[in-house]
Design a protein around this motif. Structure first.
Motif, short mmCIF file in Angstrom:
data_model
loop_
_atom_site.label_atom_id
_atom_site.label_comp_id
_atom_site.label_asym_id
_atom_site.label_seq_id
_atom_site.Cartn_x
_atom_site.Cartn_y
_atom_site.Cartn_z
N THR A 10 1.21 -1.42 0.10
CA THR A 10 -0.24 0.18 0.05
C THR A 10 0.78 1.16 -0.29
N LEU A 11 2.19 1.03 0.87
CA LEU A 11 3.19 2.25 0.50
C LEU A 11 3.35 2.40 -0.49
N ILE A 12 3.86 1.55 -0.99
CA ILE A 12 4.24 1.66 -2.36
C ILE A 12 3.53 1.79 -3.46
N LYS A 13 2.71 1.58 -3.19
CA LYS A 13 1.82 1.58 -4.46
C LYS A 13 0.98 3.57 -4.61
N ASN B 136 11.06 6.36 -11.04
CA ASN B 136 12.16 6.32 -10.71
C ASN B 136 13.55 5.55 -10.97
N ASN B 137 13.71 4.52 -9.77
CA ASN B 137 14.51 3.86 -9.27
C ASN B 137 14.80 2.50 -10.61
N PRO B 138 15.82 2.99 -11.23
CA PRO B 138 15.94 2.04 -12.20
C PRO B 138 15.92 0.29 -11.53
N LYS B 139 16.09 0.00 -10.47
CA LYS B 139 15.93 -1.47 -9.82
C LYS B 139 13.91 -1.52 -9.29
N LEU B 140 13.63 -0.89 -8.60
CA LEU B 140 12.12 -0.36 -8.68
C LEU B 140 11.56 -0.42 -9.78
N SER B 141 11.50 0.14 -10.83
CA SER B 141 10.66 1.00 -11.79
C SER B 141 10.68 -1.50 -12.71
N GLU B 142 11.83 -2.18 -12.01
CA GLU B 142 11.69 -3.28 -13.16
C GLU B 142 10.62 -4.24 -12.46
N ALA B 143 11.22 -3.60 -10.88
CA ALA B 143 9.91 -4.81 -9.92
C ALA B 143 9.00 -4.46 -9.76
N LEU B 144 8.52 -3.63 -10.16
CA LEU B 144 6.77 -2.61 -9.12
C LEU B 144 6.05 -3.39 -10.40
N PRO B 145 5.52 -3.55 -11.35
CA PRO B 145 4.60 -4.22 -12.06
C PRO B 145 4.50 -5.71 -11.39
N TYR B 146 5.78 -6.68 -11.27
CA TYR B 146 4.88 -7.71 -10.49
C TYR B 146 4.42 -7.36 -8.87
N LEU B 147 5.36 -6.57 -8.41
CA LEU B 147 4.95 -6.51 -6.97
C LEU B 147 3.16 -5.97 -6.77
N ASP C 14 7.23 -13.06 -0.20
CA ASP C 14 7.01 -13.18 -2.29
C ASP C 14 7.04 -11.39 -2.03
N PHE C 15 6.68 -10.71 -1.49
CA PHE C 15 6.98 -9.12 -1.75
C PHE C 15 8.57 -8.97 -1.32
N ASP C 16 9.41 -9.82 -0.55
CA ASP C 16 11.00 -8.79 -0.94
C ASP C 16 11.10 -9.62 -1.43
N THR C 17 11.06 -10.56 -2.28
CA THR C 17 11.43 -11.66 -3.80
C THR C 17 11.51 -10.65 -4.76
N PHE C 18 10.75 -9.33 -4.76
CA PHE C 18 10.26 -8.43 -5.29
C PHE C 18 11.54 -6.89 -5.06
N TYR C 19 11.28 -6.95 -3.69
CA TYR C 19 11.37 -5.16 -3.82
C TYR C 19 12.35 -5.60 -2.71
N THR C 20 12.90 -5.63 -1.46
CA THR C 20 13.70 -5.27 -0.31
C THR C 20 14.77 -5.46 -1.10
N TYR C 21 15.30 -6.39 -1.16
CA TYR C 21 16.78 -7.03 -1.08
C TYR C 21 17.56 -6.44 -2.33
N GLU C 22 16.83 -5.64 -3.24
CA GLU C 22 17.60 -5.07 -4.36
C GLU C 22 18.00 -3.41 -4.26
N HIS C 23 17.76 -3.51 -2.63
CA HIS C 23 17.72 -2.53 -1.81
C HIS C 23 19.42 -2.20 -1.95
N ARG C 24 20.65 -1.59 -1.58
CA ARG C 24 21.84 -1.01 -1.23
C ARG C 24 22.09 -0.15 -0.08
N SER C 25 23.39 -0.68 0.66
CA SER C 25 23.30 0.26 1.58
C SER C 25 25.05 0.76 1.55
#
Length: 414
Positions: free
Chosen positions: A222-225, A233-244, A254-265
């Motif tokens: 919900t927060l992401i939507k 505008n985030n290249p990684k998230l733009s690929e994952a958003l349609p699936y999310l 399931d959710f983090d398969t497409f979202y969280t672990y793509e983050h860098r720190s």
């Protein structure tokens, strides 16, 4: 004096048995009441919101209380710095239940402290101004918020208070900073500790486990939507958003398969290969040995979300873990008498936490200022040696009542 003796002498409430409210006799009921109960008439807090812009373009909202124009407090008044749960904020009842009495005047029975709730990107009405949100392993946003608070109140001791995901962030920050922590002490409530265990067991357990997992994933989705246009505008998230956005009822895994672990720190320079890798990196149970300030953690043995607890606290004498018999996830509801033949539900955890905040705010010997030296780089407040981090105040915010803030589509209490 050892931390154990310090806790026993300063927090006597922890030595008395917690007794759950009669009708909330297990962890599921305790947790559900925290989600569906009506807390709009209790623990009212007036906040004064400040917005800070980070070097990467993101925005955090810092909700201070009491507002400076409503009550004068000395510059050296202790400050409780609170970090909320997964998709929560300063409006959450579990946050207000501690912040309200902690900041109430001493003559009314409060501690008379100042407090500030750090709302993560996109949470509690915080605008999303960059292509990044936040995640459970990110401590840089907390680090930059603390820069701002320390610059604003250089004479005050800062005390960390974390709830659920915010507790995980707090513990990781304390461990990473070690002796350089800007926080003189911490208190972690309902910390999830081993995130791999939490997500895997909830996502692959019985139907009730999966219900919790889907509720947490629903809140994140919900927060992401609601901020999809900016995050695209985030290249990684733009690929994952349609699936999310297409997932009908995802679990956390399931959710983090497409979202969280793509983050860098800053301390994880390459993408993670799976949610499991990310969770292991972002967990806090495996860094407890690095904490260098007093830390009190409280968990319930029937928490339906958090099952595995670091009972050895990493062998760290500065960490004290208290496990209650009952209480659910951020619940700890009990009953107390209120007049003749009348009882009311209260949060048992409030009293020991306030005792802890008073003890570390007034009795703990500390040297100030703490942390790396602050400097100004252009408009930004930053730390020596960390040019990629910094913050500046921007327009916006203002005063509001915490209990009146409503965020559509989110299940509260987490």
């Amino acid at each position: 004096m050892s931390l154990r003796d310090f806790v026993r002498s300063r927090c006597p409430s922890l030595l008395r048995e917690y007794r759950a409210s009669r009708l909330l006799f297990n962890g599921h009921l305790q947790t559900a009441y925290g989600v569906y109960g009506n807390f709009s008439t209790v623990d009212r807090v007036v906040y004064d919101r400040k917005l800070i812009r980070l070097v990467d373009g993101g925005t955090l909202s810092l909700d201070f209380t009491p507002p400076e124009d409503e009550r004068y407090l000395p510059d050296d008044t202790p400050i409780v710095v609170a970090f909320h749960g997964l998709t929560g904020g300063s409006n959450e009842a579990y946050v207000r239940s501690i912040i309200s009495p902690a900041t109430a005047p001493v003559h009314t029975g409060g501690l008379g402290y100042r407090a500030v709730v750090v709302n993560f990107r996109g949470c509690a009405g915080t605008p999303v101004t960059s292509e990044q949100l936040y995640h459970c392993g990110n401590t840089d946003d907390a680090r930059q918020a603390l820069m701002y608070i320390a610059r604003r109140y250089p004479k005050a001791r800062l005390i960390g208070l974390g709830f659920s995901l915010g507790a995980n962030v707090l513990v990781r920050y304390l461990a990473q900073e070690g002796e350089n922590s800007r926080l003189v002490a911490g208190c972690a409530l309902g910390c999830p500790w081993d995130l791999h265990s939490v997500s895997y067991k909830l996502s692959n357990g019985a139907w009730l486990d999966r219900m919790y997992s889907r509720t947490l994933a629903h809140n994140m989705a919900t927060l992401i939507k609601s901020h999809a246009n900016k995050l695209a505008n985030n290249p990684k998230l733009s690929e994952a958003l349609p699936y999310l956005l297409a997932l009908p009822s995802p679990t956390l895994w399931d959710f983090d398969t497409f979202y969280t672990y793509e983050h860098r720190s800053q301390d994880a320079q390459c993408p993670f290969q799976s949610p499991g890798d990310f969770y292991r990196w972002a967990s806090s149970h495996n860094v407890l040995s690095d904490v260098r300030v007093p830390l009190l953690a409280i968990n319930a043995d029937d928490d339906p979300i958090v099952r595995d607890l670091p009972v050895d606290v990493g062998g760290n004498p500065l960490v004290s873990l208290v496990v209650t018999r009952g209480g659910g996830h951020l619940g700890w509801f009990a009953s107390e008498e209120e007049g003749i033949l009348k009882r009311r539900r209260t949060r048992w955890v409030k009293k020991p936490v306030l005792e802890w905040l008073r003890a570390v705010g007034e009795d703990l010997a500390v040297d100030l200022p703490r942390g790396r030296s602050l400097c100004t780089d252009g408009e930004y407040i930053s730390e020596m040696g960390r040019p990629n981090l910094g913050c500046r105040e921007v327009e916006g915010g203002g005063k509001f009542s915490g209990e009146t803030l409503r965020i559509e589509g989110l299940v509260k209490g987490f």
